[in-house]
Design an enzyme around this catalytic site. Structure first.
Site, PDB file in Angstrom:
ATOM      1  N   PRO A  78       0.827  -1.213   0.000  1.00  0.00           N
ATOM      2  CA  PRO A  78       0.000   0.000   0.000  1.00  0.00           C
ATOM      3  C   PRO A  78       0.857   1.257   0.000  1.00  0.00           C
ATOM      4  CG  PRO A  78       0.038  -1.031   2.183  1.00  0.00           C
ATOM      5  CD  PRO A  78       0.724  -1.970   1.260  1.00  0.00           C
ATOM      6  N   MET A  79       0.494   2.200  -0.851  1.00  0.00           N
ATOM      7  CA  MET A  79       1.207   3.490  -0.893  1.00  0.00           C
ATOM      8  C   MET A  79       0.197   4.612  -1.038  1.00  0.00           C
ATOM      9  SD  MET A  79       4.532   2.729  -3.247  1.00  0.00           S
ATOM     10  CE  MET A  79       3.657   1.581  -4.292  1.00  0.00           C
ATOM     11  N   ARG A 165      10.841  12.779   8.122  1.00  0.00           N
ATOM     12  CA  ARG A 165      11.484  12.561   6.812  1.00  0.00           C
ATOM     13  C   ARG A 165      12.190  13.863   6.458  1.00  0.00           C
ATOM     14  NH1 ARG A 165       6.350   9.629   4.386  1.00  0.00           N
ATOM     15  NH2 ARG A 165       6.263   7.991   5.955  1.00  0.00           N
ATOM     16  N   LYS A 251       0.367  -5.534   9.167  1.00  0.00           N
ATOM     17  CA  LYS A 251       1.570  -5.055   8.457  1.00  0.00           C
ATOM     18  C   LYS A 251       2.448  -4.226   9.396  1.00  0.00           C
ATOM     19  CE  LYS A 251       2.989  -2.463   4.340  1.00  0.00           C
ATOM     20  NZ  LYS A 251       3.418  -1.127   4.728  1.00  0.00           N
ATOM     21  N   HIS A 275       8.240  -0.528   6.676  1.00  0.00           N
ATOM     22  CA  HIS A 275       7.628   0.583   5.944  1.00  0.00           C
ATOM     23  C   HIS A 275       8.638   1.172   4.943  1.00  0.00           C
ATOM     24  CE1 HIS A 275       3.741   2.810   6.826  1.00  0.00           C
ATOM     25  NE2 HIS A 275       4.222   3.567   5.864  1.00  0.00           N
ATOM     26  N   ARG A 278      10.589   4.146   6.250  1.00  0.00           N
ATOM     27  CA  ARG A 278       9.887   5.440   6.272  1.00  0.00           C
ATOM     28  C   ARG A 278       9.264   5.762   7.626  1.00  0.00           C
ATOM     29  NH1 ARG A 278       8.808   7.220   0.997  1.00  0.00           N
ATOM     30  NH2 ARG A 278       6.838   8.255   1.479  1.00  0.00           N
ATOM     31  N   ASP A 306       8.086  -7.061   2.795  1.00  0.00           N
ATOM     32  CA  ASP A 306       8.568  -6.096   1.796  1.00  0.00           C
ATOM     33  C   ASP A 306       9.775  -5.368   2.360  1.00  0.00           C
ATOM     34  OD1 ASP A 306       7.662  -3.977   3.425  1.00  0.00           O
ATOM     35  OD2 ASP A 306       5.925  -3.522   2.174  1.00  0.00           O
ATOM     36  N   VAL A 309      13.107  -4.758  -2.078  1.00  0.00           N
ATOM     37  CA  VAL A 309      13.098  -5.757  -3.157  1.00  0.00           C
ATOM     38  C   VAL A 309      13.182  -5.027  -4.502  1.00  0.00           C
ATOM     39  CG1 VAL A 309      11.723  -7.581  -4.250  1.00  0.00           C
ATOM     40  CG2 VAL A 309      11.773  -7.360  -1.752  1.00  0.00           C
TER      41      VAL A 309
END
Ligand SMILES: Cc1cc2nc3c(=O)[nH]c(=O)nc-3n(C[C@H](O)[C@H](O)[C@H](O)COP(=O)(O)O)c2cc1C
Length: 386
Positions: A78-79, A165, A251, A275, A278, A306, A309
């Site tokens: 998901p993004m 960030r 997740k 994440h 992030r 994830d 990758v």
């Protein structure tokens, strides 16, 4: 778009097409970006056991996980805010994932409503939610997913708090944006992106309805800040498990203790994820914690992973360490920015091609054959191989 030959190639095209502030929002991580880099560094350091004179003429990439058939065991993580990368946004990614025999996981922070995305790839969309301060908001997403007949809900457990960030701070990336002059100039030098931004789908949290209306751009940052929920807990998960009839995946799991908790409380899947670097910068790479988590889960639930990758061989390395399903975020967002739906299709083709070749080299006829024996034990640098 020239035919892309690798995920890194797609990344470089995306870097050219996007204003620096948008590219850095996609490419970057939190603080010193240690976790972001470590995901890659550790995957790169894992070596595979090459075999020869083995019939590799029919590599089988298909898998069945969580009662879903996959032509390749690689999903799209998901993004949020994919619209910032290309106006065709989530529906384009969902269609490309479906065409590749995969699944697109729609983000709660998407610019596109879950209904539109689900309709664009029937049966091939899962959706992600979280436990917000205002429980009605979480409930609303759950109800909408149920009304659409989506069979799998992914709960992001790692968004209760966030680190900064710093690339975004430098660029003034906010909603609405507050860019310094150099970013105003840099953005003006991307007229294609500007034109699409001015005429295309608005870059907002289009999935949200608060008191029945969509969030406007100026509501977004205050809402995010107000609604982060450090009190989100396993109690919320237990309550959700009672009401949600479909499959449930947690997740952001990085510890075997949490993996075990998730399964004990009825999760159908544990999604190992930091994440993409992030959220929290002091964590291991996902592939480092994967074997311990797979062991804690012990086959009682599906294991997804994830983080970093970028090659078909990375998918194979994750599967060999105990994952049932591998996922990617940025590779597909780079691909979307580079070429819309066609770009995402090519990302899947690249992964498929590279995974097939990897199977051929490690003496595996199918992805199900990949286990720890496909990996070489790596001794400390310079010590002789055993
Ligand atoms: C631009 C962007 C937005 C993201 N938004 C979300 C999100 O809304 N929900 C979520 O659970 N994860 C989100 N993530 C994290 C991804 O789901 C995934 O865990 C991460 O990208 C995996 O690392 P990779 O990019 O190296 O493949 C986002 C990642 C990126 C790059």
């Amino acid at each position: 778009m020239k035919k892309p030959y690798s995920i890194e190639h797609l990344r470089l095209i995306a870097r050219r097409r996007l204003p620096a502030m948008v590219f850095d929002f996609l490419d970057g991580g939190v603080l010193d970006e240690l976790a972001l880099r470590r995901n890659r560094q550790v995957l790169e350091a894992i070596l595979m056991d090459e075999r020869v004179l083995f019939d590799a003429s029919r590599p089988a990439l298909g898998a069945r996980v969580l009662d879903t058939d996959f032509a390749i065991p690689m999903t799209v993580s998901p993004m949020g805010m994919l619209t910032g990368f290309h106006p065709s946004s989530d529906p384009a990614v969902a269609r490309a994932a479906a065409a590749a025999g995969s699944i697109f996981i729609h983000s709660a922070w998407s610019s596109c409503a879950m209904e539109e995305v689900a309709e664009s790839a029937p049966g091939r969309v899962w959706t992600q939610m979280s436990f917000w301060k205002d429980e009605r908001e979480s409930r609303q997403l759950e109800d909408r997913a149920a009304a659409l007949g989506l069979d799998t809900l992914v709960v992001a457990g790692d968004v209760a708090v966030s680190q900064r960030r710093e690339r975004d701070i430098r660029h003034g990336t906010a909603m609405p944006p507050k860019p310094p002059l150099r970013d105003v100039v840099n953005t003006a030098l991307h007229p294609g992106w500007m034109a699409r931004w001015l005429t295309g789908r608005p870059i907002t949290f289009g999935n949200y309805r608060i008191d029945g209306r969509r969030l406007r751009m100026r509501d977004m940052d205050p809402w995010m800040m107000k609604n982060e929920n450090p009190a989100a807990s396993w109690e919320h998960f237990t309550a959700l498990r009672k009401t949600w009839k479909g499959k449930l995946i947690v997740k952001g799991v990085m510890s075997p203790v949490d993996a075990k908790m998730a399964v004990d409380l009825g999760a159908d899947g544990v999604f190992v994820s930091n994440h993409g670097g992030r959220q929290f910068d002091a964590v291991p790479a996902t592939v480092e914690v994967l074997p311990r988590i797979a062991e804690a889960v012990g086959g009682r639930a599906a294991v997804m992973v994830d983080g970093g990758v970028r090659r078909g061989s990375d998918i194979a390395k994750m599967l060999a360490q105990g994952a049932d399903l591998v996922s990617g975020g940025r590779p597909f967002a780079f691909a979307l920015a580079a070429g819309g739906e066609a770009g995402v299709r090519s990302a899947f083709e690249i992964f498929k091609d590279e995974l097939e070749t990897t199977l051929g080299f490690v003496g595996a006829q199918s992805v199900a054959d990949l286990g720890p024996e496909a990996l070489v034990h790596v001794p400390p640098f310079g010590a002789p191989l055993r």
